[in-house]
Write a protein that holds these residues in place. Structure first.
Motif: not given
Length: 225
Positions: A135-152, A81-91
């Protein structure tokens, strides 16, 4: 003006309580913190070791958690739950993508959400709620990663980030402040490596979501399934 993410430090569970309820809340927080310490150090430790570490009677522990499995499930659910919360904050972070992502990784290192994965994955049966949260964490992580994918660097994928956090969480010494310092040191190395360009192709494919998720299913359940 750029907008930094809000802090998500949980308030004390005993806030606003009094008497026996307040003491029970204090004991519960102490039990969960002790359980983290005990089971990270020794996943096979008996639940009595948690009561001893927390300084509470075994009956007080069993009044709150009927079994070791229930306690493990609670700990890991909280971490997820904390992981999801932090990912939502990052988004929701409106700063430059890499700055927001790097701060997100540092917050997760401090939240220590990945320390439980290696020692406890597969040692209990996750609830359906936990799988849904994963599953929610997976979806959020993918969304966040898409923002930096071109930078890695080429070849890095979203689930590489999960494993990188587990590597950072594996750094642990007896002093907590020194543990945090060392984790941030090696996280800095990892973040620099993620942005490295013109490097050799990474060996092997990235981890799949199934490989990340299946570790939480006990071996007997995998055989039965």
């Amino acid at each position: 003006m750029s907008k930094e993410p809000e802090r998500h430090d949980a308030p004390p569970h005993h806030a606003g309580l009094s008497g026996r309820r307040a003491q029970a809340a204090v004991n519960d927080a102490r039990i969960r913190e002790s359980a983290r310490e005990v089971f990270i150090a020794d996943p096979g430790a008996p639940i009595a070791a948690v009561a001893q570490h927390a300084g509470v009677g075994i009956s007080a522990l069993y009044n709150r958690y009927a079994s070791k499995e229930e306690l493990l499930r609670t700990l890991c659910h909280e971490g997820l739950a904390r992981y999801v919360q932090e990912t939502e904050a990052a988004l929701a972070d409106e700063r430059e993508p890499w700055t927001a992502f790097a701060d997100y990784m540092r917050r997760l290192a401090d939240a220590d959400t990945s320390s439980l994965t290696r020692p406890l994955a597969g040692s209990f049966r996750p609830s359906e709620e936990m799988f849904a949260l994963a599953e929610r964490a997976n979806e959020l992580s993918a969304k966040l990663f898409s923002r930096v994918k071109a930078l890695v660097r080429p070849g890095v994928r979203v689930h590489d980030i999960s494993i990188a956090l587990e590597l950072v969480a594996a750094v642990r010494v007896s002093d907590r402040a020194r543990t945090r310092q060392l984790r941030h040191r090696y996280l800095a190395v990892i973040l620099d490596g993620l942005r490295a360009r013109e490097r050799e192709k990474l060996p092997g494919p990235p981890p799949r979501w199934q490989e990340i998720n299946e570790r939480w299913v006990p071996e007997d359940a995998r055989r039965a399934g």
